[in-house]
Design an enzyme around this catalytic site. Sequence first.
Site, PDB file in Angstrom:
ATOM      1  N   ALA A 122      12.957  71.499   1.306  1.00 52.22           N
ATOM      2  CA  ALA A 122      13.568  70.754   2.410  1.00 52.22           C
ATOM      3  C   ALA A 122      12.343  70.011   3.073  1.00 52.22           C
ATOM      4  O   ALA A 122      11.429  70.848   3.368  1.00 52.22           O
ATOM      5  CB  ALA A 122      14.436  71.588   3.342  1.00 52.22           C
ATOM      6  N   TYR A 145       2.931  62.334   6.763  1.00 49.82           N
ATOM      7  CA  TYR A 145       3.439  62.997   5.679  1.00 49.82           C
ATOM      8  C   TYR A 145       2.571  63.923   4.855  1.00 49.82           C
ATOM      9  O   TYR A 145       2.826  65.019   4.527  1.00 49.82           O
ATOM     10  CB  TYR A 145       4.063  62.028   4.857  1.00 49.82           C
ATOM     11  CG  TYR A 145       4.893  62.705   3.677  1.00 49.82           C
ATOM     12  CD1 TYR A 145       5.921  63.574   3.719  1.00 49.82           C
ATOM     13  CD2 TYR A 145       4.340  62.238   2.454  1.00 49.82           C
ATOM     14  CE1 TYR A 145       6.480  64.128   2.523  1.00 49.82           C
ATOM     15  CE2 TYR A 145       4.814  62.798   1.205  1.00 49.82           C
ATOM     16  CZ  TYR A 145       5.881  63.914   1.414  1.00 49.82           C
ATOM     17  OH  TYR A 145       6.441  64.576   0.060  1.00 49.82           O
TER      18      TYR A 145
HETATM   19  N1  LIG Z   1      10.087  62.667  -4.692  1.00 49.93           N
HETATM   20  C1  LIG Z   1       8.899  62.711  -4.909  1.00 49.93           C
HETATM   21  O1  LIG Z   1       8.151  61.682  -5.698  1.00 49.93           O
HETATM   22  C2  LIG Z   1       7.950  63.739  -4.231  1.00 49.93           C
HETATM   23  C3  LIG Z   1       6.456  63.886  -4.467  1.00 49.93           C
HETATM   24  C4  LIG Z   1       5.905  64.865  -3.893  1.00 49.93           C
HETATM   25  C5  LIG Z   1       6.470  65.816  -3.055  1.00 49.93           C
HETATM   26  N2  LIG Z   1       7.827  65.912  -3.059  1.00 49.93           N
HETATM   27  C6  LIG Z   1       8.516  66.912  -2.220  1.00 49.93           C
HETATM   28  O2  LIG Z   1       9.619  67.261  -2.913  1.00 49.93           O
HETATM   29  C7  LIG Z   1      10.495  67.853  -2.182  1.00 49.93           C
HETATM   30  C8  LIG Z   1      11.796  67.350  -2.467  1.00 49.93           C
HETATM   31  O3  LIG Z   1      11.855  65.920  -2.308  1.00 49.93           O
HETATM   32  P1  LIG Z   1      12.962  64.945  -2.927  1.00 49.93           P
HETATM   33  O4  LIG Z   1      12.245  63.776  -3.633  1.00 49.93           O
HETATM   34  O5  LIG Z   1      13.950  65.685  -3.809  1.00 49.93           O
HETATM   35  O6  LIG Z   1      13.742  64.566  -1.647  1.00 49.93           O
HETATM   36  P2  LIG Z   1      15.113  64.640  -0.974  1.00 49.93           P
HETATM   37  O7  LIG Z   1      15.042  63.934   0.124  1.00 49.93           O
HETATM   38  O8  LIG Z   1      16.046  64.020  -2.026  1.00 49.93           O
HETATM   39  O9  LIG Z   1      15.454  66.280  -0.800  1.00 49.93           O
HETATM   40  C9  LIG Z   1      15.049  66.780   0.500  1.00 49.93           C
HETATM   41  C10 LIG Z   1      16.291  67.634   0.726  1.00 49.93           C
HETATM   42  O10 LIG Z   1      15.904  68.319   1.904  1.00 49.93           O
HETATM   43  C11 LIG Z   1      17.149  68.485   2.717  1.00 49.93           C
HETATM   44  N3  LIG Z   1      16.590  68.334   3.932  1.00 49.93           N
HETATM   45  C12 LIG Z   1      15.605  67.508   4.726  1.00 49.93           C
HETATM   46  N4  LIG Z   1      15.368  68.154   5.977  1.00 49.93           N
HETATM   47  C13 LIG Z   1      15.943  69.329   5.969  1.00 49.93           C
HETATM   48  C14 LIG Z   1      16.177  70.375   6.981  1.00 49.93           C
HETATM   49  N5  LIG Z   1      15.317  70.250   8.181  1.00 49.93           N
HETATM   50  N6  LIG Z   1      16.910  71.487   6.863  1.00 49.93           N
HETATM   51  C15 LIG Z   1      17.504  71.526   5.769  1.00 49.93           C
HETATM   52  N7  LIG Z   1      17.485  70.435   4.901  1.00 49.93           N
HETATM   53  C16 LIG Z   1      16.819  69.392   4.905  1.00 49.93           C
HETATM   54  C17 LIG Z   1      17.778  66.893   2.483  1.00 49.93           C
HETATM   55  O11 LIG Z   1      19.110  66.794   2.868  1.00 49.93           O
HETATM   56  C18 LIG Z   1      17.688  66.912   0.830  1.00 49.93           C
HETATM   57  O12 LIG Z   1      18.684  67.276   0.507  1.00 49.93           O
HETATM   58  C19 LIG Z   1      10.037  67.571  -0.726  1.00 49.93           C
HETATM   59  O13 LIG Z   1       9.327  68.613  -0.054  1.00 49.93           O
HETATM   60  C20 LIG Z   1       9.209  66.439  -0.717  1.00 49.93           C
HETATM   61  O14 LIG Z   1       8.002  66.166   0.067  1.00 49.93           O
HETATM   62  C21 LIG Z   1       8.721  64.810  -3.662  1.00 49.93           C
END
Ligand SMILES: NC(=O)c1ccc[n+]([C@@H]2O[C@H](COP(=O)([O-])OP(=O)(O)OC[C@H]3O[C@@H](n4cnc5c(N)ncnc54)[C@H](O)[C@@H]3O)[C@@H](O)[C@H]2O)c1
Length: 306
Positions: free
Chosen positions: A73, A140
């Site tokens: 999250a 970020y």
């Molecule tokens: N997508 C990418 O390319 C990428 C790259 C590097 C790192 N990440 C990391 O991977 C993880 C997942 O990313 P993603 O792309 O699936 O994003 P996403 O936004 O689809 O998923 C994040 C989830 O966390 C939930 N969320 C956010 N804040 C919250 C809170 N305070 N309490 C409870 N739930 C909460 C959101 O509703 C969502 O379901 C994140 O930590 C992100 O930083 C993603």
Amino acid sequence: MKILVTGGAGFIGSHVVELLIQSGHETIIVDNFNSSKKEDVPSKVHLIEMDINAPQLEGIFAQEKPDIVIHMAAQVDVAISIQNPEHDAEQNILGTIRLINYCKKYNVQKIIFSSSCAVYGETADCSITESFPIKPLSYYGLSKYTSEMYIQLFSSLNQIPFTILRYANVYGPKQTSKGEGGVISTFFRKILNNEAPIIYGDGEQTRDFVYVKDVAMANVLAISKGTNEIFNIGSNTKTSVNELLKIMKSLASVDITPISKPERDGDIQHSQLDNTKAATILGWNPSYDLLNGLNDTFNYYKSKKI
Ligand SMILES: NC(=O)c1ccc[n+]([C@@H]2O[C@H](COP(=O)([O-])OP(=O)(O)OC[C@H]3O[C@@H](n4cnc5c(N)ncnc54)[C@H](O)[C@@H]3O)[C@@H](O)[C@H]2O)c1
């Protein structure tokens, strides 16, 4: 094992949860649906709609007593972090600190944390290992790195094992246009609607695109391997945004000229992650190359008629 996944309803989280269930793990999702939809949550999962910052989260730990916590999250939008660093820090840094405190209190055996290549900031036009200097260009990236540091210190003070996974640009089915890897989902949505995609800068900036199912596998492998280590999770190949659009246009059999806009703050120029350490210690290797992954993703968006 009983595994609690924060953000498990999100783009990457929902694929992780699917794989955990397939692997026979009892899985609990804690998600506030800030950037996800209930319909993307796999069935057969215990879903708790809650913010990770809510004090009631302690009750969930007390009741469920998870063996492992996969913490995904987060506030994931680089541009939002630049506009509102306080909000980003509240969600990403304080949210992580609150969570790891419960991990200690309720005897969690391991924390697996989703970090990002955004911690490195600008790199040379070459593949980088985990020891590359840290110099994030966005709040970020900074909040992800600060969380990594908290997890490591917390682990050494409280003997709670961790694995940190620094993802490259993740793409695949269910991705929205937000977040770090959103370029592929944004381009497909535009292409399928016969609209011109936007390219920021000259389009020669490169990215390391890694398919979401491979990222899910890295999380599952980290349950039993890679303790107290940090891993790059990327394809170790680089693709320019111009090249990417060319491949996507040919997959969709369309010819659309993109709109050019100036470079954005916080965007890095090059990104390519050396994944040797993950291959050696986790036994992880990406099983999808860009063409296969794009093909699957395109079929998904086409079937959803987005
Ligand atoms: N997508 C990418 O390319 C990428 C790259 C590097 C790192 N990440 C990391 O991977 C993880 C997942 O990313 P993603 O792309 O699936 O994003 P996403 O936004 O689809 O998923 C994040 C989830 O966390 C939930 N969320 C956010 N804040 C919250 C809170 N305070 N309490 C409870 N739930 C909460 C959101 O509703 C969502 O379901 C994140 O930590 C992100 O930083 C993603």
